[in-house]
Design an enzyme around this catalytic site. Sequence first.
Site: not given
Length: 320
Positions: A117, A182, A317
């Site tokens: 991204r 992640k 976040r």
Amino acid sequence: MKEHHAKLTILSTLADGDFYSGETLGAALGMSRAAISKHIQGIQDWGVDIFRVQGKGYQLAQPIQLLDENYIRQRVSTPVHLHPIIDSTNQYLLDRVGSLTSGTVCLAEYQEKGRGRRGRQWISPFGTNLYFSMYWRLDAGMAAAMGLSLVVGVAVVDALKSLGVDGIKLKWPNDLYYQDKKLAGILVEVSGQAGEAAHLVIGMGMNLSMAQEEQQIDQPWTSLAQVIGKSQIDRNALAVALIQSWVRTLETYENEGMTNFVARWNAVDNFIDRPVKLLMGERVIAGIERGIDAHGAVLLETEQGIESYVGGEISLRSNE
């Protein structure tokens, strides 16, 4: 691909994890041991760990399972293109949008110019992770493409569940998480004209076995191997499950829109009901994340109440 033939043949031989001498490899390819050594160095440049032991030969640090195009094709309903080496699976499809059947998939063992991204580079060692992209024609047009990364995220969670992998969460708008780390990222690129069908290329990179220190990135990562507690993952079965799930989910989205996906997303939202910071350029908004709305926007509860936010420059976040 001719320029990579020797390297790919060597890798295919070494994939079982056994030792092979330079003489054996050279005889199979009709070249000298010095030429084999040079190709081994080229393979190492792809991020593959190969050891050389005097008297034994070359061996991979760990066996690898190469993707099998025929195996995958026989189990999915859409066209499949497998390229061992490619610049970018997304770019390959974007360059061919006008000639592709909806659902066409491009997979790769190694991306030389993989991207994430906002143009970030995606680090892609050969045969270590899973990188693939799918082209999808959305007749409802550009506006209907807004929630695609969310829908595909749900499809990935479903595919992993079908393989017995539980506990995978989603981070708005395009990441998969496990225990606040992640696991994978999704990139949706859209082209088309107003009033016409939207052409979507949806890419995903999933970390299967690469360690955090190998990735040189500034956020906590995990791998599917760590999640399931196994060093070896059936990459072909995983690719099939993901492709099948994406096709089913995109067909549902095409017919029903976001209606059935809001609750499914919120059920696996990694940050729901947790304090977060929403970063919009220079602007930072702190609040409690409350899932997504019917349009795929993220909901944030602040002193002003619950407001929705959407846009390509928003990132999320944890604020805990």
